[in-house]
Motif scaffolding. Structure first.
Motif, PDB file in Angstrom:
ATOM      1  N   SER A 154      38.740  59.814   4.537  1.00  0.00           N
ATOM      2  CA  SER A 154      39.387  58.637   3.974  1.00  0.00           C
ATOM      3  C   SER A 154      40.896  58.710   4.159  1.00  0.00           C
ATOM      4  O   SER A 154      41.538  57.712   4.544  1.00  0.00           O
ATOM      5  CB  SER A 154      39.041  58.503   2.494  1.00  0.00           C
ATOM      6  N   GLN A 155      41.463  59.877   3.901  1.00  0.00           N
ATOM      7  CA  GLN A 155      42.909  60.030   4.071  1.00  0.00           C
ATOM      8  C   GLN A 155      43.321  59.881   5.537  1.00  0.00           C
ATOM      9  O   GLN A 155      44.379  59.324   5.840  1.00  0.00           O
ATOM     10  CB  GLN A 155      43.356  61.393   3.531  1.00  0.00           C
ATOM     11  N   ASP A 156      42.480  60.350   6.442  1.00  0.00           N
ATOM     12  CA  ASP A 156      42.785  60.195   7.866  1.00  0.00           C
ATOM     13  C   ASP A 156      42.734  58.719   8.273  1.00  0.00           C
ATOM     14  O   ASP A 156      43.603  58.241   9.014  1.00  0.00           O
ATOM     15  CB  ASP A 156      41.795  61.007   8.703  1.00  0.00           C
ATOM     16  N   ILE A 157      41.723  57.995   7.784  1.00  0.00           N
ATOM     17  CA  ILE A 157      41.618  56.562   8.085  1.00  0.00           C
ATOM     18  C   ILE A 157      42.813  55.808   7.506  1.00  0.00           C
ATOM     19  O   ILE A 157      43.420  54.957   8.169  1.00  0.00           O
ATOM     20  CB  ILE A 157      40.299  55.992   7.527  1.00  0.00           C
ATOM     21  N   LEU A 158      43.161  56.121   6.260  1.00  0.00           N
ATOM     22  CA  LEU A 158      44.310  55.475   5.633  1.00  0.00           C
ATOM     23  C   LEU A 158      45.581  55.760   6.423  1.00  0.00           C
ATOM     24  O   LEU A 158      46.414  54.858   6.623  1.00  0.00           O
ATOM     25  CB  LEU A 158      44.459  55.966   4.191  1.00  0.00           C
ATOM     26  N   GLN A 159      45.738  56.998   6.883  1.00  0.00           N
ATOM     27  CA  GLN A 159      46.920  57.353   7.662  1.00  0.00           C
ATOM     28  C   GLN A 159      46.990  56.543   8.956  1.00  0.00           C
ATOM     29  O   GLN A 159      48.064  56.091   9.358  1.00  0.00           O
ATOM     30  CB  GLN A 159      46.900  58.856   7.980  1.00  0.00           C
ATOM     31  N   GLU A 163      49.994  53.951   9.817  1.00  0.00           N
ATOM     32  CA  GLU A 163      50.745  54.077  11.071  1.00  0.00           C
ATOM     33  C   GLU A 163      50.746  52.759  11.834  1.00  0.00           C
ATOM     34  O   GLU A 163      51.766  52.362  12.421  1.00  0.00           O
ATOM     35  CB  GLU A 163      50.135  55.194  11.930  1.00  0.00           C
ATOM     36  N   ASP A 164      49.605  52.067  11.824  1.00  0.00           N
ATOM     37  CA  ASP A 164      49.527  50.765  12.500  1.00  0.00           C
ATOM     38  C   ASP A 164      50.434  49.740  11.821  1.00  0.00           C
ATOM     39  O   ASP A 164      51.089  48.928  12.494  1.00  0.00           O
ATOM     40  CB  ASP A 164      48.087  50.254  12.505  1.00  0.00           C
ATOM     41  N   ILE A 165      50.451  49.746  10.488  1.00  0.00           N
ATOM     42  CA  ILE A 165      51.293  48.801   9.753  1.00  0.00           C
ATOM     43  C   ILE A 165      52.768  49.026  10.088  1.00  0.00           C
ATOM     44  O   ILE A 165      53.526  48.077  10.327  1.00  0.00           O
ATOM     45  CB  ILE A 165      51.052  48.930   8.239  1.00  0.00           C
ATOM     46  N   LYS A 166      53.170  50.283  10.104  1.00  0.00           N
ATOM     47  CA  LYS A 166      54.566  50.592  10.409  1.00  0.00           C
ATOM     48  C   LYS A 166      54.934  50.202  11.835  1.00  0.00           C
ATOM     49  O   LYS A 166      56.077  49.831  12.108  1.00  0.00           O
ATOM     50  CB  LYS A 166      54.822  52.092  10.189  1.00  0.00           C
TER      51      LYS A 166
END
Length: 641
Positions: A154-159, A163-166
């Motif tokens: 989950s943390q990897d997916i959120l990361q 990253e995409d948002i930034k």
């Protein structure tokens, strides 16, 4: 399951150290060849046998060989050379893959150790033999392991999403909705839409509980704190679409005021998906009374278990298709339209049942005027269901949604003209039961007033309207009349250049509108940016509705106490965890820990032979460990860490 063996510090005499799995299982590892054995081998006879056969006993290694043991920087290569890393990698890969499938299928974490692993071991024993069974036995699949694996994924997916948002070249769109789970806990769910490379991506953002109250300020604080926690400025959001709850939306709502104060440029939109509530609020008194009568009848049947059982038995006896009625409810995933349709189609049978139960609802239910109003409501809500269904898809933008809503409202004048002529073609249930001119006149008056009021409410509530003429090039830049664009419009030259390209025309004809404009970012950045700023905002909270459906699988009576935010992210996210990166990072941590243990164990292994003395009988050996002597001896050695 056999009892787990425990590590004893005395086993260092056989040149072994101990590794501990996440589930607490201890396994011996040879510090000479780095081989790792199962927990069942954690006993002196097995360790001694390996030491003597593979390494020639005590004489097989001397001080010089220990001095040249691999340093921390060489540990990874040493483990790989002896096959340990690949073995560990395979075990971890299997464990993560199962945890991923477990979350995707929304299964409880305990299913692995209670069902899947025992079955797999039995199958391996029967089909592949005991060796394969031993290998499968080493795969960690305990409840705690599956939970930790899902958290890491989950943390990897959120990361990845962050990253995409930034990296998004434009401000992102967010949709927010709130629901109450089975524990009466308010859950706030959010999805995000952003540009990545040549497409628009829709992704799950978070699902967090509102701890105390669900006021607008609480919603805003949770929303803002999520971005602050991950070091992202809130002004990365260009638009927010909400479900229209009083705490969420409204010109004077606290949430809107807080968001606009923090991000003045942000666009707040209302979900266009469920207009049923608006229709209910605009109902005239007679139609509202008819709707409430349906509610009372359904609740009379469903709200009492004996009535429901008798109702089912009654319908089985007479062979009617609908033996189960839905509750009439305010919850978004149950449709009023289906309830009204079912009640109308089962009108005679329900009337008989109410007589059979001597219910005081019979008089109102048998009223002829009620049945006429019921037919109109069933027809109207059926039209609304069809409208909602047409907008229930991913990728729905505000332009397409408003076009559908506008087309629906534009039907009202045609319906009104037909109703004036006593033509009820657009309302088939109503047309079926109208038998006299007097009935037609009465219902026509009610329908006319309601549709006129409903049209006004739709225009005011949803801001229905097409794009202004100067912006319609977004929908079709090739058929758009450039005369509508002012000569001072800076992008008029870009539009003319784009229209002259045959290749771009082919792309426009074969690609989705959003993808087409994403593809023009390099050649026509200003046009693409302007178009996507209109296409990115969410038109509905459909993704949140899907998420709430998944929430029902996670939050059950048997799983009501656990935090499901990580599970639901893995379950509904389109992102796939970067398994290789997660496993590599975990192996590095394990190897770092192992290297540290090997360094500490080497001291004991070097000191033990020199401190072992025999008694006069020679029948037993006694270890005389003297702390001061050991420390001095260790300090004199130049061994790695």
């Amino acid at each position: 399951m056999s009892k787990k063996r425990k590590w004893d510090d005395d086993y260092v005499r056989y040149w072994f150290t101990c590794t501990t799995e996440v589930d607490g299982t201890q396994r011996p590892q040879c510090v000479l060849c780095n081989s790792i054995f199962s927990n069942a081998d954690l006993r002196p006879s097995k360790l001694s046998d390996h030491f003597n056969r593979q390494h020639g006993g005590v004489g097989g290694h001397d001080l010089n060989s220990l001095k040249h043991m691999p340093a921390h920087s060489d540990q990874n290569e040493t483990l790989k050379a002896f096959g340990v890393a690949s073995h560990e990698d395979a075990l971890l890969q299997a464990s993560y893959q199962f945890a991923y499938l477990c979350a995707k299928e929304k299964n409880p974490h305990t299913i692995a150790e209670k069902l899947v692993k025992p079955c797999a071991l039995e199958i391996a024993q029967i089909v592949l033999g005991p060796d394969a069974q031993k290998k499968l036995q080493q795969v960690p699949l305990s409840d705690d392991v599956i939970h930790s694996r899902i958290d890491e994924m989950s943390q990897d997916i959120l990361q990845q999403v962050l990253e995409d948002i930034k990296a998004s070249p434009l401000k992102v769109g967010v949709q927010l909705a709130e629901t109450t789970d089975m524990d009466d806990c308010s859950q706030l769910m959010a999805f995000v839409r952003y540009v990545k490379e040549r497409e628009i991506i829709e992704e799950f953002l978070f699902c967090e509980p509102l701890q105390l109250t669900m006021k607008g300020i609480d919603v805003f604080n949770l929303f803002r704190d999520f971005f602050w926690k991950h070091k992202i400025a809130l002004d990365v959001c260009g638009s927010v679409c909400t479900d229209g709850a009083s705490s969420m939306l409204g010109e004077n709502s606290e949430f809107v005021a807080c968001v606009k104060k923090e991000v003045p440029h942000i666009v707040i939109t209302h979900c266009l998906l469920n207009p049923h509530e608006l229709v209910t609020k605009t109902l005239p008194a007679k139609l509202r009374d008819a709707l409430f009568t349906v509610v009372r009848v359904v609740n009379f049947i469903k709200g009492r278990a004996p009535n429901h059982r008798v109702f089912q038995a009654f319908f089985e006896e007479i062979g009617i298709e609908y033996s189960v009625l839905l509750f009439h409810t305010e919850m978004r995933w149950l449709s009023r339209g289906q309830i009204l349709t079912h009640v109308f189609e089962m009108y005679e049978e329900i009337d008989q049942f109410l007589h059979h139960q001597s219910s005081n609802l019979v008089d109102g239910f048998e009223n002829k005027e009620f049945k006429i109003h019921l037919a109109y409501l069933a027809d109207l809500f059926k039209h609304l269901n069809e409208l909602s269904a047409s907008m229930q898809r991913t990728g729905m933008n505000t332009v397409s949604a408003r076009e559908k809503l506008s087309a629906f409202v534009r039907k009202f004048p045609f319906w009104l003209k037909r109703i004036e002529k006593r033509n009820f073609t657009n309302f088939p249930f109503l047309e079926e039961i109208i038998v006299s001119d007097n009935e037609a006149v009465c219902i026509a008056t009610d329908i006319t007033l309601h549709l006129q009021q409903l049209s006004n409410f739709f225009h005011g509530y949803f801001s229905i309207g097409d794009l202004d003429e100067a912006s319609k090039w977004i929908l079709d830049p090739f058929l758009f009349n450039l005369d509508f664009v002012d000569d001072g419009y800076l992008m008029k030259n870009d539009l003319a250049e784009l229209r002259a390209s045959g290749q771009i025309l082919m792309e426009f004809e074969t690609m989705k509108l959003e993808d087409f404009w994403c593809a023009q970012f390099t050649a026509f950045p200003n046009l693409a940016k302007t178009a996507l700023e209109i296409l990115i905002p969410f038109a509905t909270t459909y993704l949140c509705e899907l998420g709430f459906s998944s929430l029902l699988h996670f939050k059950t009576k048997s799983r009501s106490c656990f935090n499901m935010s990580d599970d639901i992210r893995v379950a509904i996210s389109k992102k796939v965890p970067r398994f290789s990166d997660i496993i590599e990072q975990k192996l590095q941590l394990q190897q770092k820990s192992l290297t540290s243990k090997v360094g500490r164990m080497s001291v004991s292994l070097l000191v033990l032979p020199s401190l072992r003395v025999h008694d006069e009988a020679g029948s037993r050996s006694v270890k005389k460990l003297k702390t001061q002597s050991s420390c001095c001896y260790w300090n004199s050695l130049s061994l790695p860490g």
